[in-house]
Design a protein around this motif. Structure first.
Motif, PDB file in Angstrom:
ATOM      1  N   LEU A   9       2.997  -6.566  -2.142  1.00  0.00           N
ATOM      2  CA  LEU A   9       3.006  -5.405  -1.835  1.00  0.00           C
ATOM      3  C   LEU A   9       2.724  -4.389  -0.814  1.00  0.00           C
ATOM      4  N   GLY A  10       3.143  -4.879  -0.357  1.00  0.00           N
ATOM      5  CA  GLY A  10       2.381  -3.137   0.872  1.00  0.00           C
ATOM      6  C   GLY A  10       1.068  -4.806   1.563  1.00  0.00           C
ATOM      7  N   ALA A  11       1.421  -4.541   3.613  1.00  0.00           N
ATOM      8  CA  ALA A  11       0.832  -5.246   3.950  1.00  0.00           C
ATOM      9  C   ALA A  11      -0.194  -4.318   5.192  1.00  0.00           C
ATOM     10  N   GLY A  12      -1.286  -3.486   3.969  1.00  0.00           N
ATOM     11  CA  GLY A  12      -1.871  -2.903   4.830  1.00  0.00           C
ATOM     12  C   GLY A  12      -2.916  -3.621   5.455  1.00  0.00           C
ATOM     13  N   PHE A  14      -5.995  -3.465   3.318  1.00  0.00           N
ATOM     14  CA  PHE A  14      -6.455  -3.910   2.149  1.00  0.00           C
ATOM     15  C   PHE A  14      -5.828  -5.162   1.145  1.00  0.00           C
ATOM     16  N   SER A  15      -4.894  -5.199   1.140  1.00  0.00           N
ATOM     17  CA  SER A  15      -4.162  -6.149   0.582  1.00  0.00           C
ATOM     18  C   SER A  15      -4.195  -7.388   1.818  1.00  0.00           C
ATOM     19  N   ALA A  34       5.819  -8.560   0.301  1.00  0.00           N
ATOM     20  CA  ALA A  34       6.575  -7.548   0.650  1.00  0.00           C
ATOM     21  C   ALA A  34       6.416  -6.318   1.384  1.00  0.00           C
ATOM     22  N   THR A  56      11.957  -5.422   0.458  1.00  0.00           N
ATOM     23  CA  THR A  56      11.452  -4.417   0.092  1.00  0.00           C
ATOM     24  C   THR A  56      11.009  -4.279  -1.281  1.00  0.00           C
ATOM     25  N   PHE A  71       0.191  -2.521  -3.634  1.00  0.00           N
ATOM     26  CA  PHE A  71      -1.355  -2.710  -2.314  1.00  0.00           C
ATOM     27  C   PHE A  71      -0.837  -1.540  -1.295  1.00  0.00           C
ATOM     28  N   ARG A  74      -1.974   4.964  -1.777  1.00  0.00           N
ATOM     29  CA  ARG A  74      -2.206   5.734  -2.603  1.00  0.00           C
ATOM     30  C   ARG A  74      -1.708   6.419  -3.632  1.00  0.00           C
ATOM     31  N   HIS A  77       1.558   3.872  -6.544  1.00  0.00           N
ATOM     32  CA  HIS A  77       1.447   2.696  -7.166  1.00  0.00           C
ATOM     33  C   HIS A  77       2.411   3.473  -8.113  1.00  0.00           C
ATOM     34  N   HIS A  80       5.872   2.175  -8.422  1.00  0.00           N
ATOM     35  CA  HIS A  80       6.450   1.159  -8.139  1.00  0.00           C
ATOM     36  C   HIS A  80       5.713   0.086  -9.374  1.00  0.00           C
ATOM     37  N   ALA A  94      -3.612  -1.989  -7.227  1.00  0.00           N
ATOM     38  CA  ALA A  94      -5.038  -0.751  -5.800  1.00  0.00           C
ATOM     39  C   ALA A  94      -4.870   0.533  -7.213  1.00  0.00           C
ATOM     40  N   GLY A 121      -6.807  -2.505 -10.443  1.00  0.00           N
ATOM     41  CA  GLY A 121      -7.700  -3.207 -10.055  1.00  0.00           C
ATOM     42  C   GLY A 121      -8.932  -2.276  -9.526  1.00  0.00           C
ATOM     43  N   THR A 123     -12.410  -1.579  -8.023  1.00  0.00           N
ATOM     44  CA  THR A 123     -13.132  -2.580  -7.391  1.00  0.00           C
ATOM     45  C   THR A 123     -15.058  -2.239  -8.111  1.00  0.00           C
ATOM     46  N   HIS A 186     -13.697   5.378  -8.140  1.00  0.00           N
ATOM     47  CA  HIS A 186     -14.882   4.430  -7.810  1.00  0.00           C
ATOM     48  C   HIS A 186     -15.932   5.483  -9.064  1.00  0.00           C
TER      49      HIS A 186
HETATM   50  N1  LIG Z   1     -11.981   0.165  -3.161  1.00  0.00           N
HETATM   51  C1  LIG Z   1     -10.143  -0.119  -3.153  1.00  0.00           C
HETATM   52  O1  LIG Z   1     -10.613  -0.127  -4.622  1.00  0.00           O
HETATM   53  C2  LIG Z   1     -10.390   0.211  -2.847  1.00  0.00           C
HETATM   54  C3  LIG Z   1     -10.292   0.167  -1.039  1.00  0.00           C
HETATM   55  C4  LIG Z   1      -9.125   0.788   0.222  1.00  0.00           C
HETATM   56  C5  LIG Z   1      -8.021   0.426  -0.299  1.00  0.00           C
HETATM   57  N2  LIG Z   1      -7.700   0.831  -1.915  1.00  0.00           N
HETATM   58  C6  LIG Z   1      -6.105   1.291  -2.028  1.00  0.00           C
HETATM   59  O2  LIG Z   1      -5.093   0.234  -1.541  1.00  0.00           O
HETATM   60  C7  LIG Z   1      -4.440   0.295  -1.382  1.00  0.00           C
HETATM   61  C8  LIG Z   1      -3.809   0.301   0.368  1.00  0.00           C
HETATM   62  O3  LIG Z   1      -4.365   0.560   1.158  1.00  0.00           O
HETATM   63  P1  LIG Z   1      -4.421   0.203   2.650  1.00  0.00           P
HETATM   64  O4  LIG Z   1      -5.631   1.087   3.220  1.00  0.00           O
HETATM   65  O5  LIG Z   1      -4.135  -1.113   2.798  1.00  0.00           O
HETATM   66  O6  LIG Z   1      -2.821   0.905   2.610  1.00  0.00           O
HETATM   67  P2  LIG Z   1      -1.496   0.856   3.600  1.00  0.00           P
HETATM   68  O7  LIG Z   1      -1.138   2.271   3.674  1.00  0.00           O
HETATM   69  O8  LIG Z   1      -2.542   0.822   5.670  1.00  0.00           O
HETATM   70  O9  LIG Z   1      -0.096   0.100   3.348  1.00  0.00           O
HETATM   71  C9  LIG Z   1       0.326  -0.179   2.527  1.00  0.00           C
HETATM   72  C10 LIG Z   1       2.456  -0.677   2.780  1.00  0.00           C
HETATM   73  O10 LIG Z   1       1.920  -0.454   1.813  1.00  0.00           O
HETATM   74  C11 LIG Z   1       3.771  -0.412   2.709  1.00  0.00           C
HETATM   75  N3  LIG Z   1       4.650  -0.317   1.622  1.00  0.00           N
HETATM   76  C12 LIG Z   1       5.030   0.985   1.147  1.00  0.00           C
HETATM   77  N4  LIG Z   1       5.757   1.067   0.313  1.00  0.00           N
HETATM   78  C13 LIG Z   1       6.618  -0.465   0.537  1.00  0.00           C
HETATM   79  C14 LIG Z   1       7.759  -0.110  -0.053  1.00  0.00           C
HETATM   80  N5  LIG Z   1       8.514   0.105  -1.114  1.00  0.00           N
HETATM   81  N6  LIG Z   1       8.205  -1.860  -0.142  1.00  0.00           N
HETATM   82  C15 LIG Z   1       7.275  -2.411   1.119  1.00  0.00           C
HETATM   83  N7  LIG Z   1       6.282  -2.135   1.807  1.00  0.00           N
HETATM   84  C16 LIG Z   1       5.395  -0.883   1.413  1.00  0.00           C
HETATM   85  C17 LIG Z   1       3.920   0.540   3.766  1.00  0.00           C
HETATM   86  O11 LIG Z   1       4.407   0.195   5.090  1.00  0.00           O
HETATM   87  C18 LIG Z   1       2.054   0.271   4.422  1.00  0.00           C
HETATM   88  O12 LIG Z   1       2.179  -0.615   5.639  1.00  0.00           O
HETATM   89  C19 LIG Z   1      -3.882   2.257  -1.541  1.00  0.00           C
HETATM   90  O13 LIG Z   1      -3.858   3.069  -2.358  1.00  0.00           O
HETATM   91  C20 LIG Z   1      -6.120   2.266  -1.319  1.00  0.00           C
HETATM   92  O14 LIG Z   1      -5.908   3.157  -1.635  1.00  0.00           O
HETATM   93  C21 LIG Z   1      -8.603   0.583  -2.834  1.00  0.00           C
END
Ligand SMILES: NC(=O)c1ccc[n+]([C@@H]2O[C@H](COP(=O)([O-])OP(=O)(O)OC[C@H]3O[C@@H](n4cnc5c(N)ncnc54)[C@H](O)[C@@H]3O)[C@@H](O)[C@H]2O)c1
Length: 261
Positions: A9-12, A14-15, A34, A56, A71, A74, A77, A80, A94, A121, A123, A186
């Motif tokens: 869930l989420g294609a930023g 980190f995922s 998704a 969704t 993902f 922040r 989570h 979801h 995450a 998770g 890290t 962290h």
């Molecule tokens: N070292 C670590 O543990 C570490 C490092 C980086 C990021 N993170 C965590 O990972 C998570 C993701 O980071 P990121 O930078 O990729 O985030 P981001 O904000 O760039 O991406 C989140 C994505 O989730 C999608 N989204 C949100 N709600 C949704 C829903 N209900 N249905 C479908 N899509 C949905 C958004 O459209 C967005 O594209 C964050 O919570 C961040 O804190 C952890």
């Protein structure tokens, strides 16, 4: 073990680091994705050759995935994760797990009710330094835990404007003031994952930010927060203490350079 289907869930960014890892894992049969932003969904689906996609969480949960890997932003989570567990899916989330005690209670309740597996998770658990110290602590080579310091800097100017801008639209500045201590995992994780203890008491102070980017301004902040840096002193359940800092600004730095003498 029967291989499982994982719904990401989420294609930023980190995922996108995790999807190839899940795909390469021998216990994963397929990865679904998704994402509500169509361009991100199309990009990641093409890049990782994912054929089952959803826009969704609700649609992902109606599918035959066994587990959901969360993902999203922040602060989102816990809701979801609870929705996924109540739909009978195992959850990898995450960090942070949640941003309030009420959300943490809901997570615990959902695990008890459903019996599915929930994993947060963190890290830093897998950092080589943490693994080394954990091994030596568990072998009894460090003696009794007395005191530790942990610090993590999510410096806004070192790549953190982008993620807030990318997924929060025009409102990104109000979300970027996310309170540092809503995400202490962290810096706490490097202590707690070694000793196995828990934090039991806390006292915390924050630094009122006045950086020219204007992000940590209570009048604009979605979180009613003007602290960019926070430092806490914790009591740990094994009788020790830990001082933990979480920072969105790094001092001193080239950003906050002192005038030439
Ligand atoms: N070292 C670590 O543990 C570490 C490092 C980086 C990021 N993170 C965590 O990972 C998570 C993701 O980071 P990121 O930078 O990729 O985030 P981001 O904000 O760039 O991406 C989140 C994505 O989730 C999608 N989204 C949100 N709600 C949704 C829903 N209900 N249905 C479908 N899509 C949905 C958004 O459209 C967005 O594209 C964050 O919570 C961040 O804190 C952890």
């Amino acid at each position: 073990m029967k291989p499982i289907k994982i719904g990401v869930l989420g294609a930023g960014s980190f995922s996108c680091a995790f999807i190839p890892l899940f795909q390469a894992h021998p216990f994963t049969s397929e990865v679904y994705l998704a994402e509500s932003m169509p361009d991100r969904l199309a990009f990641a689906a093409t890049k990782f050759k994912i054929s089952k996609t959803f826009s969704t969480l609700e649609d992902l949960l109606k599918s035959d995935v066994d587990a959901v890997a969360i993902f999203t932003q922040r602060w989102s989570h816990a809701p979801h994760a609870v929705a996924a567990m109540l739909a009978g899916k195992h959850v990898y989330s995450a960090v942070p797990a949640a941003i309030s005690l009420a959300e943490l209670e809901q997570l615990i309740q959902a695990v008890k009710e459903t019996g599915v597996t929930y994993m947060m998770g963190e890290t830093s658990f897998y950092q080589p330094t943490t693994i080394y110290c954990r091994k030596r602590f568990l072998a009894g080579e460090m003696g009794r835990f007395v005191y530790a310091e942990g610090e993590y800097c999510h410096d806004m100017e070192h790549g953190f404007y982008g993620p807030y801008q990318g997924s929060n639209g025009d409102a990104w500045t109000s979300y970027a003031s996310f309170p540092p201590m809503h995400y202490p995992t962290h810096s706490c994780g490097m202590v707690l994952s070694i000793t196995g203890a828990r934090m039991t008491r806390v006292s915390c102070l924050g630094f009122k930010d006045n950086h020219k980017d204007g992000i940590f301004d209570r009048a604009l902040s979605h979180w009613d927060n003007d602290f960019s840096n926070e430092t806490a002193l914790y009591r740990t359940s094994d009788g020790g203490m830990a001082r933990i800092s979480v920072k969105a600004r790094r001092f001193p730095s080239r950003i906050w350079a002192r005038p030439p003498v």
